[in-house]
Design an enzyme around this catalytic site. Structure first.
Site, PDB file in Angstrom:
ATOM      1  N   ARG A   1      -0.597  14.152  13.385  1.00  0.00           N
ATOM      2  CA  ARG A   1      -0.847  14.159  12.000  1.00  0.00           C
ATOM      3  C   ARG A   1       0.264  15.247  11.184  1.00  0.00           C
ATOM      4  O   ARG A   1      -1.073  15.267  10.057  1.00  0.00           O
ATOM      5  CB  ARG A   1      -1.786  13.111  10.893  1.00  0.00           C
TER       6      ARG A   1
ATOM      7  N   ASP B   1       4.002   0.497  12.608  1.00  0.00           N
ATOM      8  CA  ASP B   1       2.742  -0.324  12.110  1.00  0.00           C
ATOM      9  C   ASP B   1       2.591  -1.325  11.973  1.00  0.00           C
ATOM     10  O   ASP B   1       2.098  -2.492  12.013  1.00  0.00           O
ATOM     11  CB  ASP B   1       2.650  -0.055  10.684  1.00  0.00           C
TER      12      ASP B   1
ATOM     13  N   CYS C   1      -5.774  12.274  12.960  1.00  0.00           N
ATOM     14  CA  CYS C   1      -6.063  10.778  12.562  1.00  0.00           C
ATOM     15  C   CYS C   1      -6.550  10.109  13.825  1.00  0.00           C
ATOM     16  O   CYS C   1      -5.809  10.886  14.948  1.00  0.00           O
ATOM     17  CB  CYS C   1      -6.087  10.027  11.621  1.00  0.00           C
TER      18      CYS C   1
ATOM     19  N   ARG D   1      -8.468  -1.270   4.214  1.00  0.00           N
ATOM     20  CA  ARG D   1      -7.984   0.131   3.886  1.00  0.00           C
ATOM     21  C   ARG D   1      -7.057   0.003   3.451  1.00  0.00           C
ATOM     22  O   ARG D   1      -5.720   0.194   2.447  1.00  0.00           O
ATOM     23  CB  ARG D   1      -7.926   1.919   4.957  1.00  0.00           C
TER      24      ARG D   1
ATOM     25  N   LYS E   1       0.985  -0.860   0.272  1.00  0.00           N
ATOM     26  CA  LYS E   1       0.222  -0.294  -0.018  1.00  0.00           C
ATOM     27  C   LYS E   1       0.716   1.529   0.568  1.00  0.00           C
ATOM     28  O   LYS E   1       1.208   2.617  -0.439  1.00  0.00           O
ATOM     29  CB  LYS E   1      -0.825   0.281   1.414  1.00  0.00           C
ATOM     30  N   ASN E   2       2.425   1.042   0.664  1.00  0.00           N
ATOM     31  CA  ASN E   2       2.512   2.226   1.251  1.00  0.00           C
ATOM     32  C   ASN E   2       3.395   2.687  -0.149  1.00  0.00           C
ATOM     33  O   ASN E   2       4.499   3.838   0.639  1.00  0.00           O
ATOM     34  CB  ASN E   2       3.158   2.207   2.739  1.00  0.00           C
TER      35      ASN E   2
END
Ligand code: EPZ
Length: 422
Positions: free
Chosen positions: A122, A309, A117, A401, A22-23
């Site tokens: 952030r 993460d 978030c 997500r 994803k990143n």
């Protein structure tokens, strides 16, 4: 809204295939704005954040097609409006990654402030301060960043006060349009940044120092990618499967990994109590949990340190370990939202400032839980896999997500997990 219902303790067996990162996908999709020709991507993961990014690019004027089964995306970059609206950026903070490419290519951009978030405020001040140093005019008003390049950007030395992954990515891209050399100090070393830099180098950019704390960028012309851009394996998904093997005490083979990006994770899980071997090519892992787990001391850090993460996931695993484990979160100021939910499973966890103390081993018992953010939702699923009885994890749109069909992959491995509507 969807929820997941898990019957535990789960028994897993077999091989799981890791999807694309994803990143890595998100910055590469935004970087397509630098080009005028159609760009192809392969091994693109099927995630809400990818959907959001493509829709955001479409609102600006680009056209895309996405074969979700084959993981193929093609983008015809077009920019009619140089705006990344709040409607999209509020759903996905990585929308800030539109800023660098729009400025580099078109000299102006209006991008919504991402807002905070669940895991923290952030802010994006490091991005904006670095852009101002390069010569970008920045105003923030009505929740939007209005950025404009008057004249030309001049390469200079940029030093980030704190390692920032998307900040490094934004400046790496913007510096391509500056005259002379930009040196980024305290740059992010994450594999996602390296892959972005490699793609730009394949397009003619002069970049050195990728993967180190100092990256140098020469401004210059780019040519479009000559071949499809292949998205690498998602290192956090791969690490989450190691956590799933430990959570269920079941051996697992994890395929399509990049073991060179998993050093700190493998080290931590070997210390906790898993035998982990990689194949010669470093593209798959075999995880074999030991009979009992030892307590651990973990501190999250920028790559190559232990990834933030994965903090929620290893904390969940630590509930099964003998003794007292300490998990220190050094990247985000509020990334223990999952602890209150894990306590509902019976976990013995206390939090003081940025350190979670976990007592174990604890026999976790199923309960209804609520996901708060992407990686926290993964840890709640892991908790449900370990717990005795039924666990229902609600608001799993957070999970979707960033994980491609995690429940389907778990069912394929033998877990009793169903997706339901709340
Ligand atoms: C990236 O977020 C990842 N997202 C995050 O993954 C990841 O957790 C994070 O890096 C840290 O590794 C993407 O790559 C799309 P940062 P990013 O800028 O770039 C502070 C996931 O689960 N900071 O490296 O937004 C910030 O508050 C997500 O996939 C400022 O203060 O994170 C944080 O404390 C979650 N000002 C620290 O720096 C700034 O201008 C690191 O943030 C920028 C950051």
């Amino acid at each position: 809204m969807d929820s997941l219902i898990i019957e535990g303790p789960a028994k897993l067996s077999g091989t799981v295939t890791v999807s694309g990162s994803k990143n890595t996908t998100l910055p590469l999709l935004f970087a397509s704005l630098l080009f005028d020709k159609e760009i192809q991507f392969e091994n693109v993961p099927r995630l809400w954040d990818v959907e959001t990014t493509l829709k955001l690019l479409e609102t600006m004027g680009s056209e895309f097609s996405w074969n979700k089964d084959l993981g193929r995306v093609s983008i015809l970059p077009r920019v009619r409006v140089k705006v990344a609206p709040y409607e999209w950026v509020r759903r996905m903070r990585a929308g800030i990654l539109a800023l660098g490419p729009l400025l580099a290519k078109y000299g102006e951009a209006r991008v919504s402030l991402p807002g905070g978030c669940a895991i923290g405020a952030r802010p994006v001040n490091y991005h904006l301060e670095a852009m101002k140093r390069l010569g970008v005019g920045i105003e923030v008003e009505e929740g939007y960043i209005k950025a404009q390049i008057r004249g030309e950007l001049i390469g200079c030395d940029i030093s980030f006060p704190q390692v920032t992954v998307t900040g490094t990515e934004n400046i790496l891209i913007l510096a391509l349009s500056a005259r002379g050399t930009t040196r980024i100090s305290n740059a992010a070393r994450e594999p996602e940044v390296v892959r972005l830099g490699e793609m730009l180098r394949d397009c003619g950019a002069h970049i050195s120092g990728l993967g180190t704390s100092t990256i140098e960028v020469q401004g210059g012309e780019l040519r479009p990618p000559a071949k499809p851009i292949l998205i690498p394996s998602d290192r956090i998904e791969a690490a989450t499967w190691i956590a799933a093997s430990v959570a269920t005490r079941c051996p697992l083979t994890i395929d399509h990994t990049d073991n060179s990006a998993l050093g700190s994770v493998i080290q931590a899980y070997r210390a906790l109590g898993a035998k982990i071997e990689g194949n010669a090519r470093g593209t798959s892992l075999f995880v074999e949990p030991r009979n009992s787990y030892a307590s651990i001391e973990i501190e999250t850090a920028p790559y190559p340190g232990f990834p933030t993460d994965m903090q929620a996931q290893i904390l969940t695993n630590a509930c099964l370990a003998h003794g007292t484990s300490k998990i220190r979160e050094t990247i985000f100021e509020n990334r223990f939202m999952h602890v209150a939910e894990l306590r509902r499973l019976g976990a013995k966890v206390s939090v003081r400032r940025n350190v979670a103390t976990v007592e174990g081993p604890t026999k976790l018992v199923g309960a209804p839980l609520m996901a708060t953010d992407l990686r926290a939702s993964a840890c709640l699923v892991l908790g449900g896999l370990s717990a005795y009885g039924q666990t229902k994890v609600s608001r799993i749109y957070h999970l979707d997500r960033g994980y491609q069909r995690l429940d389907e992959k778990l069912r394929h491995l033998g877990a009793k997990i169903q997706r339901g509507q709340e």
